[in-house]
Scaffold this motif. Structure first.
Motif, PDB file in Angstrom:
ATOM      1  N   MET A 149       0.839  -1.190   0.000  1.00 50.94           N
ATOM      2  CA  MET A 149       0.000   0.000   0.000  1.00 50.94           C
ATOM      3  C   MET A 149       0.870   1.235   0.000  1.00 50.94           C
ATOM      4  O   MET A 149       1.849   1.312   0.730  1.00 50.94           O
ATOM      5  CB  MET A 149      -0.911   0.000   1.236  1.00 50.94           C
ATOM      6  CG  MET A 149      -1.774   1.252   1.357  1.00 50.94           C
ATOM      7  SD  MET A 149      -2.708   1.276   2.900  1.00 50.94           S
ATOM      8  CE  MET A 149      -3.665  -0.196   2.747  1.00 50.94           C
ATOM      9  N   ALA A 150       0.506   2.196  -0.810  1.00 49.25           N
ATOM     10  CA  ALA A 150       1.261   3.445  -0.828  1.00 49.25           C
ATOM     11  C   ALA A 150       0.878   4.285   0.361  1.00 49.25           C
ATOM     12  O   ALA A 150      -0.280   4.376   0.726  1.00 49.25           O
ATOM     13  CB  ALA A 150       0.996   4.206  -2.120  1.00 49.25           C
ATOM     14  N   GLY A 204      -3.311  13.936   5.240  1.00 48.86           N
ATOM     15  CA  GLY A 204      -4.473  13.633   6.083  1.00 48.86           C
ATOM     16  C   GLY A 204      -4.879  14.796   6.962  1.00 48.86           C
ATOM     17  O   GLY A 204      -6.074  15.137   7.054  1.00 48.86           O
ATOM     18  N   SER A 205      -3.896  15.434   7.608  1.00 50.77           N
ATOM     19  CA  SER A 205      -4.234  16.561   8.494  1.00 50.77           C
ATOM     20  C   SER A 205      -4.729  17.760   7.694  1.00 50.77           C
ATOM     21  O   SER A 205      -5.613  18.491   8.140  1.00 50.77           O
ATOM     22  CB  SER A 205      -3.028  16.949   9.346  1.00 50.77           C
ATOM     23  OG  SER A 205      -1.929  17.356   8.542  1.00 50.77           O
ATOM     24  N   ALA A 206      -4.180  17.960   6.499  1.00 44.20           N
ATOM     25  CA  ALA A 206      -4.639  19.069   5.656  1.00 44.20           C
ATOM     26  C   ALA A 206      -6.072  18.833   5.204  1.00 44.20           C
ATOM     27  O   ALA A 206      -6.904  19.750   5.219  1.00 44.20           O
ATOM     28  CB  ALA A 206      -3.720  19.222   4.443  1.00 44.20           C
ATOM     29  N   LEU A 207      -6.378  17.609   4.814  1.00 37.58           N
ATOM     30  CA  LEU A 207      -7.729  17.289   4.355  1.00 37.58           C
ATOM     31  C   LEU A 207      -8.731  17.397   5.503  1.00 37.58           C
ATOM     32  O   LEU A 207      -9.838  17.916   5.331  1.00 37.58           O
ATOM     33  CB  LEU A 207      -7.748  15.874   3.769  1.00 37.58           C
ATOM     34  CG  LEU A 207      -8.945  15.512   2.897  1.00 37.58           C
ATOM     35  CD1 LEU A 207      -9.030  16.440   1.684  1.00 37.58           C
ATOM     36  CD2 LEU A 207      -8.849  14.060   2.442  1.00 37.58           C
ATOM     37  N   ARG A 226      -3.493   5.861   3.862  1.00 36.42           N
ATOM     38  CA  ARG A 226      -3.475   5.853   2.406  1.00 36.42           C
ATOM     39  C   ARG A 226      -3.041   7.230   1.920  1.00 36.42           C
ATOM     40  O   ARG A 226      -3.287   8.237   2.583  1.00 36.42           O
ATOM     41  CB  ARG A 226      -4.861   5.530   1.851  1.00 36.42           C
ATOM     42  CG  ARG A 226      -4.883   5.636   0.336  1.00 36.42           C
ATOM     43  CD  ARG A 226      -6.232   5.353  -0.268  1.00 36.42           C
ATOM     44  NE  ARG A 226      -6.198   5.644  -1.687  1.00 36.42           N
ATOM     45  CZ  ARG A 226      -7.219   5.510  -2.493  1.00 36.42           C
ATOM     46  NH1 ARG A 226      -8.370   5.097  -2.039  1.00 36.42           N
ATOM     47  NH2 ARG A 226      -7.100   5.800  -3.769  1.00 36.42           N
ATOM     48  N   SER A 227      -2.380   7.263   0.764  1.00 34.38           N
ATOM     49  CA  SER A 227      -2.008   8.531   0.157  1.00 34.38           C
ATOM     50  C   SER A 227      -2.478   8.548  -1.283  1.00 34.38           C
ATOM     51  O   SER A 227      -3.138   7.623  -1.750  1.00 34.38           O
ATOM     52  CB  SER A 227      -0.496   8.734   0.247  1.00 34.38           C
ATOM     53  OG  SER A 227      -0.178  10.041  -0.162  1.00 34.38           O
ATOM     54  N   HIS A 265      -1.826   3.690  -8.336  1.00 31.75           N
ATOM     55  CA  HIS A 265      -1.880   2.229  -8.400  1.00 31.75           C
ATOM     56  C   HIS A 265      -2.776   1.637  -7.321  1.00 31.75           C
ATOM     57  O   HIS A 265      -2.973   0.426  -7.280  1.00 31.75           O
ATOM     58  CB  HIS A 265      -0.470   1.653  -8.270  1.00 31.75           C
ATOM     59  CG  HIS A 265       0.427   2.059  -9.405  1.00 31.75           C
ATOM     60  ND1 HIS A 265       0.383   1.455 -10.634  1.00 31.75           N
ATOM     61  CD2 HIS A 265       1.367   3.022  -9.505  1.00 31.75           C
ATOM     62  CE1 HIS A 265       1.273   2.005 -11.439  1.00 31.75           C
ATOM     63  NE2 HIS A 265       1.872   2.968 -10.779  1.00 31.75           N
ATOM     64  N   LEU A 266      -3.308   2.517  -6.468  1.00 31.68           N
ATOM     65  CA  LEU A 266      -4.139   2.007  -5.389  1.00 31.68           C
ATOM     66  C   LEU A 266      -5.561   1.732  -5.826  1.00 31.68           C
ATOM     67  O   LEU A 266      -6.221   0.861  -5.299  1.00 31.68           O
ATOM     68  CB  LEU A 266      -4.164   3.029  -4.234  1.00 31.68           C
ATOM     69  CG  LEU A 266      -2.818   3.280  -3.555  1.00 31.68           C
ATOM     70  CD1 LEU A 266      -2.972   4.443  -2.603  1.00 31.68           C
ATOM     71  CD2 LEU A 266      -2.356   2.038  -2.823  1.00 31.68           C
TER      72      LEU A 266
END
Length: 215
Positions: free
Chosen positions: A1-2, A15-18, A51-52, A212-213
């Motif tokens: 997983m990326a 994640g924190s920005a979102l 996840r990114s 690719h995720l």
């Protein structure tokens, strides 16, 4: 997983920005999912650092939220007065930057805190050992320049035969042509990649690799 990796613990993550954007707008995960087209489970994983997204997906996410791409790298709103600030600069220290690991590449975005750049500089560690590791070649508007910093890199395009580059060698090409980078040496391979999207966006956003995720 990326996953998104950060060497500096104090640096803002995707994640924190979102999460910051969602709270500013008082949205639930379901409401943000409806705005972005991402599933609630995907958004939850992003916010929790599980996840990114590769840069092309970050571009789509920024557009769906009607924010500048740099907002996804910061914990709070960017003052509007800085949008066209003259004489600006961005200093990069060792270990700084916004890093995304995405299978075939690891991207370390430089000057990520500046909005509306005319070009985007990225350090790319090339992990792919074969062109077969790519679902499809990457295409985006503008031009792309790649300079090999470490190892040997093979540049694949849909027009030319594979091009082998060593340390100190470079290539400049029209990035609308499908392309991909492959590690062609025995050890690590790293390039400095500079891309633009002339006439398309004002923030210098470029798209590098497919996600690719999947969703």
């Amino acid at each position: 997983m990326a996953t998104a990796a950060k060497r500096n613990p104090a640096r803002t993550t995707l994640g924190s920005a979102l999460r910051s954007i969602r709270r500013e707008r008082e949205w639930s995960l379901a409401e943000m999912a409806a705005k972005t087209g991402l599933s609630t489970s995907s958004l939850s994983k992003i916010e929790n650092g599980q996840r990114s997204l590769t840069y092309d997906k970050l571009v789509e996410l920024a557009e769906s939220l009607s924010v500048d791409i740099s907002r996804l790298f910061s914990a709070g709103p960017v003052p509007s007065g800085l949008a066209h600030f003259a004489g600006r600069r961005s200093v990069q220290r060792e270990g700084d930057g916004f890093e995304i690991q995405a299978g075939v590449y690891t991207y370390s975005y430089l000057a990520y805190d500046l909005m509306r750049k005319r070009f985007t500089p990225v350090l790319m560690d090339i992990h792919a050992r074969s062109i077969d590791e790519f679902d499809e070649l990457v295409r985006h508007e503008g031009d792309e320049f790649a300079y090999v910093l470490e190892g040997e890199v093979e540049v694949h395009t849909e027009i030319y035969a594979p091009l082998r580059l060593k340390v100190g060698e470079s290539v400049f090409f029209d990035s609308k042509v499908g392309h991909a980078y492959v590690n062609a040496g025995d050890g690590p391979a790293r390039i400095l990649c500079i891309g633009s999207e002339a006439g398309v966006r004002g923030d210098g956003v470029i798209q590098f690799a497919q996600d690719h995720l999947g969703e």
